[in-house]
Motif scaffolding. Structure first.
Motif, short mmCIF file in Angstrom:
data_model
loop_
_atom_site.label_atom_id
_atom_site.label_comp_id
_atom_site.label_asym_id
_atom_site.label_seq_id
_atom_site.Cartn_x
_atom_site.Cartn_y
_atom_site.Cartn_z
N PRO A 130 0.83 -1.22 0.00
CA PRO A 130 0.00 0.00 0.00
C PRO A 130 0.86 1.26 0.00
O PRO A 130 2.03 1.26 0.39
N TYR A 131 0.22 2.36 -0.41
CA TYR A 131 0.90 3.65 -0.37
C TYR A 131 0.94 4.19 1.06
O TYR A 131 -0.08 4.24 1.75
N THR A 132 2.12 4.58 1.47
CA THR A 132 2.30 5.32 2.72
C THR A 132 3.10 6.57 2.38
O THR A 132 4.19 6.47 1.80
N PRO A 133 2.60 7.75 2.70
CA PRO A 133 3.33 8.97 2.35
C PRO A 133 4.70 9.01 3.02
O PRO A 133 4.90 8.41 4.08
N PRO A 134 5.65 9.70 2.40
CA PRO A 134 6.96 9.87 3.05
C PRO A 134 6.80 10.55 4.41
O PRO A 134 5.81 11.21 4.69
N GLY A 135 7.85 10.38 5.23
CA GLY A 135 7.84 11.03 6.53
C GLY A 135 7.78 10.03 7.66
O GLY A 135 7.96 8.82 7.47
N GLY A 136 7.55 10.53 8.86
CA GLY A 136 7.51 9.68 10.04
C GLY A 136 8.91 9.39 10.56
O GLY A 136 9.89 10.02 10.15
N PRO A 137 9.03 8.40 11.46
CA PRO A 137 10.33 8.07 12.03
C PRO A 137 11.29 7.53 10.97
O PRO A 137 10.87 7.03 9.93
N LYS A 138 12.59 7.59 11.27
CA LYS A 138 13.59 7.04 10.36
C LYS A 138 13.37 5.53 10.21
O LYS A 138 13.21 4.81 11.21
N PRO A 139 13.37 5.02 8.97
CA PRO A 139 13.05 3.60 8.76
C PRO A 139 13.91 2.64 9.57
O PRO A 139 13.39 1.67 10.15
N SER A 140 15.22 2.87 9.61
CA SER A 140 16.10 1.92 10.32
C SER A 140 15.72 1.80 11.79
O SER A 140 15.83 0.73 12.39
N GLU A 141 15.25 2.90 12.38
CA GLU A 141 14.86 2.87 13.78
C GLU A 141 13.57 2.10 13.97
O GLU A 141 13.41 1.37 14.96
N VAL A 142 12.65 2.23 13.02
CA VAL A 142 11.39 1.49 13.10
C VAL A 142 11.66 -0.01 12.99
O VAL A 142 11.16 -0.81 13.80
N PHE A 143 12.44 -0.41 12.00
CA PHE A 143 12.67 -1.84 11.78
C PHE A 143 13.47 -2.47 12.91
O PHE A 143 13.26 -3.64 13.24
N ALA A 144 14.35 -1.70 13.53
CA ALA A 144 15.15 -2.24 14.63
C ALA A 144 14.29 -2.57 15.85
O ALA A 144 14.68 -3.41 16.67
N GLN A 145 13.12 -1.97 15.94
CA GLN A 145 12.25 -2.20 17.09
C GLN A 145 11.27 -3.34 16.86
O GLN A 145 10.53 -3.72 17.77
N MET A 146 11.27 -3.91 15.66
CA MET A 146 10.33 -4.97 15.33
C MET A 146 10.89 -6.33 15.71
O MET A 146 12.10 -6.57 15.61
N GLY A 147 10.03 -7.23 16.15
CA GLY A 147 10.44 -8.61 16.33
C GLY A 147 10.92 -9.00 17.70
O GLY A 147 11.22 -10.18 17.92
N GLY A 148 11.04 -8.06 18.60
CA GLY A 148 11.52 -8.42 19.93
C GLY A 148 12.93 -8.97 19.87
O GLY A 148 13.87 -8.29 19.47
N GLY A 149 13.10 -10.23 20.25
CA GLY A 149 14.42 -10.85 20.23
C GLY A 149 14.84 -11.37 18.87
O GLY A 149 15.94 -11.90 18.73
N GLU A 150 13.97 -11.22 17.88
CA GLU A 150 14.30 -11.63 16.52
C GLU A 150 14.58 -10.42 15.65
O GLU A 150 14.25 -9.28 16.03
N GLU A 151 15.16 -10.64 14.49
CA GLU A 151 15.57 -9.54 13.62
C GLU A 151 14.69 -9.52 12.38
O GLU A 151 14.56 -10.53 11.67
N PHE A 152 14.09 -8.37 12.11
CA PHE A 152 13.26 -8.21 10.93
C PHE A 152 14.13 -8.29 9.67
O PHE A 152 15.28 -7.84 9.67
N TYR A 153 13.57 -8.87 8.60
CA TYR A 153 14.39 -9.13 7.42
C TYR A 153 14.99 -7.87 6.83
O TYR A 153 16.11 -7.90 6.29
N VAL A 154 14.29 -6.73 6.91
CA VAL A 154 14.84 -5.50 6.36
C VAL A 154 16.10 -5.09 7.13
O VAL A 154 17.09 -4.64 6.53
N SER A 155 16.09 -5.25 8.43
CA SER A 155 17.29 -4.97 9.22
C SER A 155 18.40 -5.97 8.88
O SER A 155 19.58 -5.60 8.79
#
Length: 325
Positions: A130-155
């Motif tokens: 889906p379309y999400t407009p640019p902006g918001g938190p820095k992507p790397s920071e968002v992905f680093a917080q996903m998954g708890g003790g696991e690592e999201f594939y983008v990270s």
């Protein structure tokens, strides 16, 4: 109905150096942009259908993929570079405007192309993401917080060479597993470990299903994809993920901006992209005010135009026919 001409492969000059494309048919230009880890070939079912419906259908290899150029520098894979490549393709084909349709990363590339160059891209179709407009938190920071003790594939993809070390010793086997993991008929069942995440000390491949290809992918199709990535390696493709923070900075002036052109969205009901981004779909009245059609296909996974080619062809041609000009 006009009979589609045979598909033609071409190389055109672009900011990447050269962009490889496959075109079929004549009429209004429809530019097709693939995602990860694919190529122009992911549109093999759409090219003849669009050509038969009276369009000039053109599927590209995004920079870093297939027969298109693969710049060495990581910073040359930022989103604005890919937008410039798309504009150059339209111009090289002797056209002034196009409808742009993208899948997966290609959906984000298509959306950004339409956002940044509305003078060139008069309508936009988005498949799976889906379309999400640019902006918001820095992507790397968002992905680093996903998954708890696991690592999201983008990270997991961020560090140069890391994912390549997993994939490139067995490109064909890795692709088969990745495609199966996100296909409706072969994805892991409820309660199974999520293949979008990596466990401590593990790899993505640890969670891929094994032993069966999804129904949409035969051995010959897999040979095409594997042959391209065995020749090129995966770095060019993975550099898209490694450019997300640069994109965030580059597109700061467009933060929160809606896409106002006529638009289409089609997602798979079993696709994590549509589940995780359900809020983005609900926000479409504000973010996609030109939306003319939105569909969620029950029982469909992520590889939507390959899993459901006839349905996607019908939705695309119906939408294109509804556009003016």
């Amino acid at each position: 109905m006009p009979q589609p001409t045979a598909p033609v492969h071409r190389l055109v000059t672009s900011p990447a150096g050269r962009t490889h494309l496959v075109e079929q048919g004549s009429g209004p230009l429809v530019l097709l942009v693939h995602g990860f880890p694919e190529s122009w070939y992911s549109w093999r079912h759409q090219l003849p259908a669009l050509a038969a419906a009276g369009y000039r259908a053109v599927a590209i290899d995004v920079r870093g993929y297939g027969r298109s150029s693969k710049p060495a520098a990581l910073e040359e894979y930022r989103m604005l570079d890919l937008v410039a490549d798309n504009v150059a393709v339209v111009e090289a084909l002797g056209e002034r405007s196009a409808v742009i349709v993208g899948h997966d990363w290609g959906a984000t590339i298509a959306a950004t192309s339409a956002l940044v160059r509305p003078d060139v891209f008069r309508a936009v179709g988005l498949l799976s993401v889906p379309y999400t407009p640019p902006g918001g938190p820095k992507p790397s920071e968002v992905f680093a917080q996903m998954g708890g003790g696991e690592e999201f594939y983008v990270s997991y993809f961020q560090r140069p060479g890391r994912a390549e070390a997993e994939i490139e010793p067995d490109v064909r086997g890795w692709l088969a597993g990745f495609y199966a993991a996100l296909s409706a008929d072969t994805m892991p069942g409820p309660g199974a470990p999520d293949p979008h995440f990596v466990g401590p000390g593990g790899t993505l491949r640890d969670r891929f299903p094994a032993g069966r290809l999804p129904a949409w992918l035969d051995e010959g199709d897999l040979d095409v994809y594997a042959g391209e990535f065995e020749r090129t390696g995966l770095t060019g493709a993975l550099n898209r993920y490694r450019s997300m923070d640069r994109d965030w900075a580059d597109l700061a002036d467009y933060a929160g901006a809606p896409l106002t052109q006529p638009s289409l969205f089609v997602g798979g009901g079993e696709d994590a992209s549509t589940v995780w981004l359900s809020d983005a779909i609900e926000a479409y009245p504000g973010t996609l005010p030109g939306l003319t059609a939105s569909h969620l296909l029950d029982g469909c996974g992520h590889w939507i135009q390959q899993e459901r080619p006839e349905e996607i062809n019908r939705l695309l041609t119906d939408w294109l026919a509804s556009l003016k000009g």
